[in-house]
Design a protein around this motif. Structure first.
Motif, short mmCIF file in Angstrom:
data_model
loop_
_atom_site.label_atom_id
_atom_site.label_comp_id
_atom_site.label_asym_id
_atom_site.label_seq_id
_atom_site.Cartn_x
_atom_site.Cartn_y
_atom_site.Cartn_z
N TRP A 1 111.49 50.25 26.79
CA TRP A 1 112.67 51.07 27.12
C TRP A 1 113.76 50.90 26.08
CZ3 TRP A 1 112.87 54.85 30.62
CH2 TRP A 1 114.12 55.42 30.86
N ALA A 2 113.94 49.67 25.57
CA ALA A 2 114.93 49.46 24.52
C ALA A 2 114.58 50.26 23.28
CB ALA A 2 115.02 47.97 24.19
N ALA A 3 113.28 50.35 22.96
CA ALA A 3 112.86 51.15 21.81
C ALA A 3 113.19 52.63 22.03
CB ALA A 3 111.36 50.97 21.56
N LEU A 4 113.01 53.11 23.26
CA LEU A 4 113.36 54.50 23.57
C LEU A 4 114.86 54.73 23.44
CD1 LEU A 4 111.08 55.24 26.68
CD2 LEU A 4 110.76 56.00 24.32
N VAL A 5 115.65 53.74 23.86
CA VAL A 5 117.11 53.86 23.75
C VAL A 5 117.51 53.93 22.28
CG1 VAL A 5 119.27 52.62 24.12
CG2 VAL A 5 117.61 52.78 25.97
N VAL A 6 116.91 53.10 21.45
CA VAL A 6 117.20 53.13 20.01
C VAL A 6 116.82 54.49 19.44
CG1 VAL A 6 116.62 52.14 17.77
CG2 VAL A 6 116.97 50.64 19.75
N TYR A 7 115.65 54.99 19.84
CA TYR A 7 115.19 56.30 19.36
C TYR A 7 116.18 57.39 19.74
CZ TYR A 7 112.15 60.33 18.63
OH TYR A 7 111.63 61.52 18.20
N ALA A 8 116.59 57.40 21.02
CA ALA A 8 117.50 58.45 21.48
C ALA A 8 118.87 58.34 20.83
CB ALA A 8 117.64 58.37 23.01
N SER A 9 119.29 57.13 20.49
CA SER A 9 120.63 56.93 19.94
C SER A 9 120.71 57.26 18.45
CB SER A 9 121.07 55.47 20.15
OG SER A 9 121.12 55.15 21.52
N TRP A 10 119.62 57.05 17.72
CA TRP A 10 119.67 57.23 16.27
C TRP A 10 118.82 58.39 15.77
CZ3 TRP A 10 119.27 51.46 14.26
CH2 TRP A 10 120.50 50.84 14.47
N PHE A 11 118.18 59.15 16.65
CA PHE A 11 117.43 60.32 16.20
C PHE A 11 118.39 61.29 15.53
CE2 PHE A 11 115.60 64.53 16.74
CZ PHE A 11 114.29 64.32 16.35
N PRO A 12 118.08 61.89 14.38
CA PRO A 12 116.77 61.98 13.72
C PRO A 12 116.54 60.98 12.60
CG PRO A 12 118.23 63.61 12.80
CD PRO A 12 119.04 62.86 13.81
N PHE A 13 117.27 59.88 12.54
CA PHE A 13 117.02 58.80 11.58
C PHE A 13 117.06 59.29 10.13
CE2 PHE A 13 115.06 57.37 15.49
CZ PHE A 13 115.43 56.03 15.57
N SER A 14 117.91 60.22 9.82
CA SER A 14 117.99 60.74 8.45
C SER A 14 119.45 60.92 8.05
CB SER A 14 117.25 62.08 8.33
OG SER A 14 117.82 63.05 9.18
N GLY A 15 119.69 60.85 6.73
CA GLY A 15 121.03 61.03 6.22
C GLY A 15 121.91 59.81 6.32
N TRP A 16 121.31 58.62 6.38
CA TRP A 16 122.10 57.40 6.50
C TRP A 16 123.09 57.29 5.33
CZ3 TRP A 16 121.79 54.28 10.74
CH2 TRP A 16 120.68 54.45 11.56
N ARG A 17 124.29 56.83 5.63
CA ARG A 17 125.32 56.67 4.59
C ARG A 17 126.01 55.33 4.81
NH1 ARG A 17 128.73 61.58 7.39
NH2 ARG A 17 129.24 60.49 9.33
N TRP A 18 126.24 54.62 3.74
CA TRP A 18 126.90 53.32 3.84
C TRP A 18 128.40 53.52 3.68
CZ3 TRP A 18 125.61 49.04 5.92
CH2 TRP A 18 126.37 47.88 5.69
N PRO A 19 129.20 53.13 4.66
CA PRO A 19 130.64 53.40 4.61
C PRO A 19 131.38 52.39 3.74
CG PRO A 19 130.11 52.21 6.61
CD PRO A 19 128.80 52.45 5.89
N THR A 20 132.57 52.77 3.35
CA THR A 20 133.46 51.83 2.66
C THR A 20 133.98 50.81 3.65
OG1 THR A 20 135.39 53.22 3.06
CG2 THR A 20 134.12 53.65 1.05
N SER A 21 134.61 49.77 3.16
CA SER A 21 135.11 48.70 4.04
C SER A 21 136.13 49.22 5.04
CB SER A 21 135.71 47.58 3.21
OG SER A 21 136.76 48.09 2.38
N ASP A 22 136.98 50.16 4.60
CA ASP A 22 137.99 50.70 5.52
C ASP A 22 137.34 51.49 6.65
OD1 ASP A 22 139.90 49.60 3.91
OD2 ASP A 22 140.30 51.46 2.80
N VAL A 23 136.36 52.31 6.30
CA VAL A 23 135.67 53.10 7.32
C VAL A 23 134.88 52.20 8.25
CG1 VAL A 23 133.91 54.87 7.69
CG2 VAL A 23 135.56 55.11 5.82
N LEU A 24 134.28 51.14 7.71
CA LEU A 24 133.48 50.23 8.54
C LEU A 24 134.34 49.55 9.59
CD1 LEU A 24 130.79 48.90 9.10
CD2 LEU A 24 131.34 47.17 7.37
N LEU A 25 135.55 49.15 9.22
CA LEU A 25 136.43 48.53 10.20
C LEU A 25 136.78 49.52 11.31
CD1 LEU A 25 138.87 46.52 7.88
CD2 LEU A 25 137.06 45.62 9.37
N GLY A 26 136.95 50.78 10.94
CA GLY A 26 137.23 51.78 11.96
C GLY A 26 136.05 51.99 12.89
N LEU A 27 134.83 51.91 12.35
CA LEU A 27 133.63 52.06 13.18
C LEU A 27 133.49 50.91 14.16
CD1 LEU A 27 130.98 53.33 10.59
CD2 LEU A 27 132.13 54.65 12.36
#
Length: 373
Positions: free
Chosen positions: A19-45
């Motif tokens: 079930w945890a795997a399904l939750v991860v799937y539903a939360s991060w689908f479609p798993f594409s376009g990942w972007r690494w944020p700057t430090s300022d944006v990361l703190l906001g996240l």
């Protein structure tokens, strides 16, 4: 887990991981376009912003989706019937931590939006589920469920039970005809056609692939009625191949009919709005559902291997009927809504289940016929 844990509690850990795997799937689908944020944006996240708008569907989904996670987490942490308040707290904190990580991760995906409200709803759902899990452990309900399953089913096949649980999930994905799972010709043909266009030697085959099966303008009413009936009868026969003989099978057939009606209504409501939830209930579809139920009741006395053989024939025939169903504009529009709208988190999972369920069921029934339980 302690040796004092019940069989149901020991089964909770693999179910929790699934079930945890399904939750991860539903939360991060479609798993594409990942972007690494700057430090300022990361703190906001990390602070998780409050959403600017709210959607009733998302609120319900975020709350209800974590209830099973809480139930399974509390059950996995339980030690027999000796359950303390710490079990509840550990289950809730684990689920809340998972939700927080997933919400922060959504900020790295262009199509997903992190939300403090979603995290609160996830945590609240996990808390409700954990309370239910603690109650189940204290009352010994796992043992009761196990005894009930042994009375109803002669074969305790995990694969068979998983197939039965996945059937209604597959029905959530739009189908060209009610209960018509396994409609894979067009997407497979398009994929093969796109790959084959790079090879000039395959040119004679491209026209055949592009054409696919010859569709009528629409299925005739008798053909549609039969397709719906087979779509219900197949899962009923799969259930009979595990269930003990007797009147319990009557209740299983009636339950499958009610489940098919309810899930198809839910799917229609999700696709076209609650006001159109019963739009699929044409005279032909309802007659097909009734016919499938009647046929399931007629053969409820079949032996388990006979039921498996009949189920294999029925599902194969159902696939042949569904392959001839045209992709009408309403079907195409519902697919578009799933791919572009709020259903994106469920699209891939429900789609693959809807496409593959009949074929997986056929393989499992072949094993049953061969006597490989």
């Amino acid at each position: 887990m302690s040796a004092h844990a019940t069989p149901g509690q020991r089964a909770a850990l693999p179910l929790l991981l699934a079930w945890a795997a399904l939750v991860v799937y539903a939360s991060w689908f479609p798993f594409s376009g990942w972007r690494w944020p700057t430090s300022d944006v990361l703190l906001g996240l990390l602070r998780l912003p409050w959403p600017r708008w709210r959607d009733a569907f998302d609120i319900a989904a975020n709350l209800v989706g974590y209830v099973p996670l809480g139930v399974l987490a509390a059950s996995a942490l339980a030690r027999g019937s000796a359950v303390s308040a710490g079990t509840w707290w550990r289950a809730v904190l684990a689920a809340a931590a998972l939700s927080y990580v997933l919400e922060v991760g959504q900020g790295l995906l262009p199509q997903r939006v992190p939300s403090l409200l979603d995290w609160l709803l996830n945590s609240a759902g996990a808390a409700l589920g954990a309370a239910l899990g603690v109650w189940i452990a204290r009352t010994g309900s796992w043992s009761w469920l196990q005894r009930t399953g042994e009375r109803w089913f002669a074969q305790q096949s995990r694969t068979g039970f998983v197939l039965l649980m996945l059937w209604p999930v597959g029905l959530l994905f739009p189908t060209p005809v009610a209960l018509g799972l396994g409609h894979v010709w067009e997407p497979m043909g398009e994929a093969v056609h796109a790959a084959a266009t790079r090879i000039a030697a395959t040119a004679p085959w491209l026209q055949w692939l592009h054409a696919g099966p010859v569709h009528a303008a629409r299925l005739s009413p008798p053909a549609e009625l039969l397709a719906v009936a087979l779509g219900l009868l197949g899962p009923c026969l799969l259930t009979y191949s595990m269930a003990r003989p007797g009147l319990r099978r009557v209740w299983l057939a009636l339950g499958a009919t009610a489940l098919a009606f309810g899930v198809t209504t839910l799917s229609t409501a999700l696709n076209f709005g609650p006001q159109h939830a019963l739009a699929w209930c044409t005279s032909t579809s309802l007659a097909g559902l009734a016919l499938g139920c009647v046929l399931a009741l007629v053969v409820f006395g079949s032996g388990r291997r006979t039921a498996a053989a009949l189920g294999l024939v029925v599902i194969t025939a159902g696939l042949a009927m569904v392959a001839q169903a045209p992709a009408d504009p309403y079907y195409a529009q519902s697919l578009h809504d799933w791919e572009q709208g709020r259903f994106i988190r469920f699209h891939g999972l429900a789609q693959w289940i809807g496409w593959s369920w009949p074929y997986l069921a056929m393989l499992w029934l072949l094993r049953q016929i061969a006597g490989r339980d």
